[in-house]
Design a protein around this motif. Structure first.
Motif, PDB file in Angstrom:
ATOM      1  N   ASP A   1       1.008  -1.030  -0.183  1.00  0.00           N
ATOM      2  CA  ASP A   1       0.071  -0.086   0.088  1.00  0.00           C
ATOM      3  C   ASP A   1       0.935   1.083   0.006  1.00  0.00           C
ATOM      4  O   ASP A   1       0.291   2.467   0.033  1.00  0.00           O
ATOM      5  CB  ASP A   1      -0.995   0.040   0.953  1.00  0.00           C
ATOM      6  N   ASP A   2       2.138   1.071  -0.279  1.00  0.00           N
ATOM      7  CA  ASP A   2       3.050   2.456  -0.254  1.00  0.00           C
ATOM      8  C   ASP A   2       3.884   2.055  -1.567  1.00  0.00           C
ATOM      9  O   ASP A   2       4.694   1.403  -1.659  1.00  0.00           O
ATOM     10  CB  ASP A   2       4.088   2.434   0.982  1.00  0.00           C
ATOM     11  N   THR A   3       3.711   2.902  -2.568  1.00  0.00           N
ATOM     12  CA  THR A   3       4.147   2.673  -3.802  1.00  0.00           C
ATOM     13  C   THR A   3       5.612   2.907  -3.719  1.00  0.00           C
ATOM     14  O   THR A   3       6.370   2.558  -4.463  1.00  0.00           O
ATOM     15  CB  THR A   3       3.456   3.542  -4.941  1.00  0.00           C
ATOM     16  N   LEU A   4       6.291   3.994  -2.856  1.00  0.00           N
ATOM     17  CA  LEU A   4       7.558   4.222  -2.663  1.00  0.00           C
ATOM     18  C   LEU A   4       8.348   2.894  -2.102  1.00  0.00           C
ATOM     19  O   LEU A   4       9.471   2.705  -2.783  1.00  0.00           O
ATOM     20  CB  LEU A   4       7.848   5.419  -1.783  1.00  0.00           C
TER      21      LEU A   4
ATOM     22  N   PHE B   1      10.190 -10.987 -14.271  1.00  0.00           N
ATOM     23  CA  PHE B   1       9.395 -10.137 -14.145  1.00  0.00           C
ATOM     24  C   PHE B   1       9.059  -9.743 -12.551  1.00  0.00           C
ATOM     25  O   PHE B   1       8.977 -10.824 -11.841  1.00  0.00           O
ATOM     26  CB  PHE B   1       8.159 -10.653 -14.758  1.00  0.00           C
ATOM     27  N   ILE B   2       8.752  -8.566 -12.435  1.00  0.00           N
ATOM     28  CA  ILE B   2       8.566  -8.137 -11.203  1.00  0.00           C
ATOM     29  C   ILE B   2       7.264  -6.943 -11.406  1.00  0.00           C
ATOM     30  O   ILE B   2       7.248  -6.004 -12.131  1.00  0.00           O
ATOM     31  CB  ILE B   2       9.656  -7.335 -10.545  1.00  0.00           C
ATOM     32  N   LEU B   3       6.271  -7.646 -10.608  1.00  0.00           N
ATOM     33  CA  LEU B   3       4.925  -6.624 -10.519  1.00  0.00           C
ATOM     34  C   LEU B   3       4.465  -6.170  -9.390  1.00  0.00           C
ATOM     35  O   LEU B   3       4.552  -6.710  -8.392  1.00  0.00           O
ATOM     36  CB  LEU B   3       3.724  -7.715 -11.050  1.00  0.00           C
ATOM     37  N   THR B   4       4.147  -4.971  -9.296  1.00  0.00           N
ATOM     38  CA  THR B   4       3.771  -4.198  -7.992  1.00  0.00           C
ATOM     39  C   THR B   4       2.352  -3.993  -8.081  1.00  0.00           C
ATOM     40  O   THR B   4       1.804  -3.716  -9.276  1.00  0.00           O
ATOM     41  CB  THR B   4       4.719  -3.144  -8.028  1.00  0.00           C
ATOM     42  N   THR B   5       1.620  -4.059  -6.994  1.00  0.00           N
ATOM     43  CA  THR B   5       0.149  -3.737  -7.019  1.00  0.00           C
ATOM     44  C   THR B   5      -0.166  -3.281  -5.756  1.00  0.00           C
ATOM     45  O   THR B   5       0.488  -3.770  -4.619  1.00  0.00           O
ATOM     46  CB  THR B   5      -0.672  -4.883  -7.896  1.00  0.00           C
ATOM     47  N   GLU B   6      -1.370  -2.404  -5.575  1.00  0.00           N
ATOM     48  CA  GLU B   6      -1.885  -2.318  -4.391  1.00  0.00           C
ATOM     49  C   GLU B   6      -2.913  -3.255  -4.122  1.00  0.00           C
ATOM     50  O   GLU B   6      -3.833  -3.367  -3.038  1.00  0.00           O
ATOM     51  CB  GLU B   6      -2.374  -0.788  -3.976  1.00  0.00           C
TER      52      GLU B   6
ATOM     53  N   LYS C   1       8.403   0.214  -5.139  1.00  0.00           N
ATOM     54  CA  LYS C   1       9.275   0.706  -6.160  1.00  0.00           C
ATOM     55  C   LYS C   1      10.875   0.285  -5.619  1.00  0.00           C
ATOM     56  O   LYS C   1      11.641  -0.008  -6.389  1.00  0.00           O
ATOM     57  CB  LYS C   1       9.295   2.151  -6.522  1.00  0.00           C
ATOM     58  N   GLU C   2      11.224   0.652  -4.538  1.00  0.00           N
ATOM     59  CA  GLU C   2      12.455   0.502  -3.789  1.00  0.00           C
ATOM     60  C   GLU C   2      12.702  -1.078  -3.940  1.00  0.00           C
ATOM     61  O   GLU C   2      13.768  -1.550  -4.033  1.00  0.00           O
ATOM     62  CB  GLU C   2      12.639   1.054  -2.309  1.00  0.00           C
ATOM     63  N   LEU C   3      11.604  -1.766  -3.236  1.00  0.00           N
ATOM     64  CA  LEU C   3      12.079  -3.363  -3.427  1.00  0.00           C
ATOM     65  C   LEU C   3      11.926  -3.895  -4.553  1.00  0.00           C
ATOM     66  O   LEU C   3      13.045  -4.758  -4.962  1.00  0.00           O
ATOM     67  CB  LEU C   3      10.879  -4.067  -2.406  1.00  0.00           C
ATOM     68  N   SER C   4      11.268  -3.341  -5.666  1.00  0.00           N
ATOM     69  CA  SER C   4      11.373  -3.760  -7.053  1.00  0.00           C
ATOM     70  C   SER C   4      12.877  -3.863  -7.440  1.00  0.00           C
ATOM     71  O   SER C   4      13.411  -4.571  -8.250  1.00  0.00           O
ATOM     72  CB  SER C   4      10.340  -3.398  -7.795  1.00  0.00           C
ATOM     73  N   LEU C   5      13.441  -2.475  -7.363  1.00  0.00           N
ATOM     74  CA  LEU C   5      14.725  -2.224  -7.574  1.00  0.00           C
ATOM     75  C   LEU C   5      15.804  -3.113  -6.978  1.00  0.00           C
ATOM     76  O   LEU C   5      16.915  -3.598  -7.579  1.00  0.00           O
ATOM     77  CB  LEU C   5      15.073  -0.895  -7.647  1.00  0.00           C
TER      78      LEU C   5
ATOM     79  N   SER D   1      23.373 -11.863 -19.680  1.00  0.00           N
ATOM     80  CA  SER D   1      22.710 -10.886 -18.596  1.00  0.00           C
ATOM     81  C   SER D   1      21.125 -11.320 -18.576  1.00  0.00           C
ATOM     82  O   SER D   1      20.694 -11.810 -19.613  1.00  0.00           O
ATOM     83  CB  SER D   1      22.769  -9.442 -19.384  1.00  0.00           C
ATOM     84  N   ASN D   2      20.593 -10.865 -17.498  1.00  0.00           N
ATOM     85  CA  ASN D   2      19.199 -11.106 -17.424  1.00  0.00           C
ATOM     86  C   ASN D   2      18.399  -9.845 -17.955  1.00  0.00           C
ATOM     87  O   ASN D   2      18.839  -8.677 -17.857  1.00  0.00           O
ATOM     88  CB  ASN D   2      19.028 -11.391 -15.851  1.00  0.00           C
ATOM     89  N   LYS D   3      17.243 -10.303 -18.727  1.00  0.00           N
ATOM     90  CA  LYS D   3      16.324  -9.021 -18.871  1.00  0.00           C
ATOM     91  C   LYS D   3      15.344  -9.092 -17.917  1.00  0.00           C
ATOM     92  O   LYS D   3      14.740  -9.939 -17.274  1.00  0.00           O
ATOM     93  CB  LYS D   3      15.700  -9.606 -20.222  1.00  0.00           C
ATOM     94  N   ILE D   4      14.903  -7.924 -17.363  1.00  0.00           N
ATOM     95  CA  ILE D   4      14.181  -7.772 -16.107  1.00  0.00           C
ATOM     96  C   ILE D   4      12.908  -6.778 -16.597  1.00  0.00           C
ATOM     97  O   ILE D   4      13.041  -5.910 -17.358  1.00  0.00           O
ATOM     98  CB  ILE D   4      14.792  -7.221 -15.251  1.00  0.00           C
ATOM     99  N   GLY D   5      11.772  -7.433 -16.412  1.00  0.00           N
ATOM    100  CA  GLY D   5      10.572  -6.575 -16.546  1.00  0.00           C
ATOM    101  C   GLY D   5       9.937  -6.241 -15.461  1.00  0.00           C
ATOM    102  O   GLY D   5       9.635  -6.989 -14.698  1.00  0.00           O
ATOM    103  N   LEU D   6       9.717  -4.877 -15.270  1.00  0.00           N
ATOM    104  CA  LEU D   6       8.910  -4.239 -14.046  1.00  0.00           C
ATOM    105  C   LEU D   6       7.576  -3.541 -14.453  1.00  0.00           C
ATOM    106  O   LEU D   6       7.502  -2.806 -15.519  1.00  0.00           O
ATOM    107  CB  LEU D   6       9.818  -2.812 -13.486  1.00  0.00           C
ATOM    108  N   ILE D   7       6.526  -4.205 -13.960  1.00  0.00           N
ATOM    109  CA  ILE D   7       5.249  -3.513 -14.122  1.00  0.00           C
ATOM    110  C   ILE D   7       4.838  -3.095 -12.984  1.00  0.00           C
ATOM    111  O   ILE D   7       4.426  -3.771 -11.821  1.00  0.00           O
ATOM    112  CB  ILE D   7       4.311  -4.918 -14.838  1.00  0.00           C
ATOM    113  N   SER D   8       4.463  -1.786 -13.030  1.00  0.00           N
ATOM    114  CA  SER D   8       3.954  -1.157 -12.006  1.00  0.00           C
ATOM    115  C   SER D   8       2.270  -0.915 -12.041  1.00  0.00           C
ATOM    116  O   SER D   8       2.022  -0.835 -13.319  1.00  0.00           O
ATOM    117  CB  SER D   8       4.529   0.343 -11.952  1.00  0.00           C
ATOM    118  N   ALA D   9       1.764  -1.033 -10.892  1.00  0.00           N
ATOM    119  CA  ALA D   9       0.353  -0.881 -10.848  1.00  0.00           C
ATOM    120  C   ALA D   9      -0.241  -1.860 -11.581  1.00  0.00           C
ATOM    121  O   ALA D   9      -0.996  -1.674 -12.454  1.00  0.00           O
ATOM    122  CB  ALA D   9      -0.242   0.447 -11.249  1.00  0.00           C
ATOM    123  N   ALA D  10       0.226  -3.235 -11.495  1.00  0.00           N
ATOM    124  CA  ALA D  10      -0.257  -4.263 -12.271  1.00  0.00           C
ATOM    125  C   ALA D  10      -1.892  -4.578 -12.241  1.00  0.00           C
ATOM    126  O   ALA D  10      -2.275  -5.106 -13.262  1.00  0.00           O
ATOM    127  CB  ALA D  10       0.416  -5.507 -11.827  1.00  0.00           C
TER     128      ALA D  10
END
Length: 194
Positions: free
Chosen positions: A12-15, A129-134, A18-22, A96-105
Motif C-alpha cells: 500500500d506504499d508505492t515508494l 518479471f516484477i509486478l507491483t500492485t496495491e 518501487k524500492e524493493l522492486s529495484l 545478462s538477465n532481462k528484467i520486466g517491471l510492471i507498476s500498478a499491475a
C-alpha cells in the motif's frame, strides 16, 4: 538459492514497492559471488542509476489509466510491446538477465493479462518479471498463481474513539462496580457516548 522468474509485490506504499522492486532487480542482475546484490558491480550500479540496458518498464499511462494489450510490438507502453522486448537479443550481453517491471499491475486489463499468461508460463531465457500492485485481487487467479508473492502491507488501522481518553478510568470504574448492573451500564454508556 534459485530466484523465481516472476514476483508480485503487493504493497500500500508505492515508494516501498518501487524500492524493493529495484533491489530484487539488482539481486537478479548482480554477478557477484558474494551475497548479491553487492551494489558495487556494473549491473547493480546501472540498475541503481537507471541505466541497465535490459530492464523494461510498463505502467498505466493511457487516458484510462489502464495497461492495454496494444495492436503490436511497435505500440509503446502496451503489453504486446513489453512482451516483445524479451525476445530480442540482450543489449548487455548473452548472459545478462532481462528484467520486466510492471507498476500498478492491477491496472492491466483482462485481455492484456491473458496475453501475458503465456510469457509467465514459459518465460524467455534469462527473463524475470516484477509486478507491483496495491490490489492483487484485480489480477486473474492464473496470473497470481505464476508469481512468487511478497506482501508488504503496512496494516495501519487507526480507530478514532471520541472517548478514548476516558477508556482506562472507565474500565477501572466498570471493574469496581462490583456486579452492580446499574453502575456498570452507566459506565458502558459513558464510554460509548450513548
Amino acid at each position: 538459492s534459485r530466484l523465481a522468474h516472476a514476483y508480485l509485490l503487493y504493497c500500500d506504499d508505492t515508494l516501498i514497492s518501487k524500492e524493493l522492486s529495484l533491489i530484487i532487480a539488482a539481486l537478479i542482475a548482480c554477478k557477484s559471488e558474494d551475497k548479491p546484490p553487492c551494489m558495487k558491480c556494473k549491473n547493480c550500479l546501472s540498475i541503481a542509476n537507471d541505466t541497465y540496458h535490459d530492464i523494461y518498464k510498463l505502467e498505466p499511462l493511457s487516458k484510462s489509466r489502464r495497461i492495454l494489450i496494444g495492436d503490436g510490438e511497435n505500440e509503446s507502453n502496451t503489453m504486446r510491446w513489453f512482451q516483445s522486448r524479451f525476445y530480442y537479443t540482450s543489449l548487455s550481453g548473452s548472459e545478462s538477465n532481462k528484467i520486466g517491471l510492471i507498476s500498478a499491475a492491477d491496472r492491466i486489463n483482462i485481455q492484456a493479462q491473458n496475453a501475458f499468461l503465456k510469457t509467465l508460463e514459459e518465460p524467455p531465457p534469462n527473463s524475470n518479471f516484477i509486478l507491483t500492485t496495491e490490489n492483487p485481487k484485480a489480477l486473474l487467479p492464473t496470473v497470481l498463481s505464476r508469481c512468487q508473492k511478497i506482501s508488504l502491507l503496512t496494516n495501519k488501522v487507526k480507530y478514532n474513539l471520541s472517548s478514548s481518553g476516558r477508556l482506562f478510568s472507565s474500565l477501572g470504574n466498570l471493574v469496581s462496580a462490583e456486579k452492580n448492573i446499574f453502575n456498570a451500564s452507566n459506565e458502558i454508556a459513558t464510554l460509548c457516548d450513548i
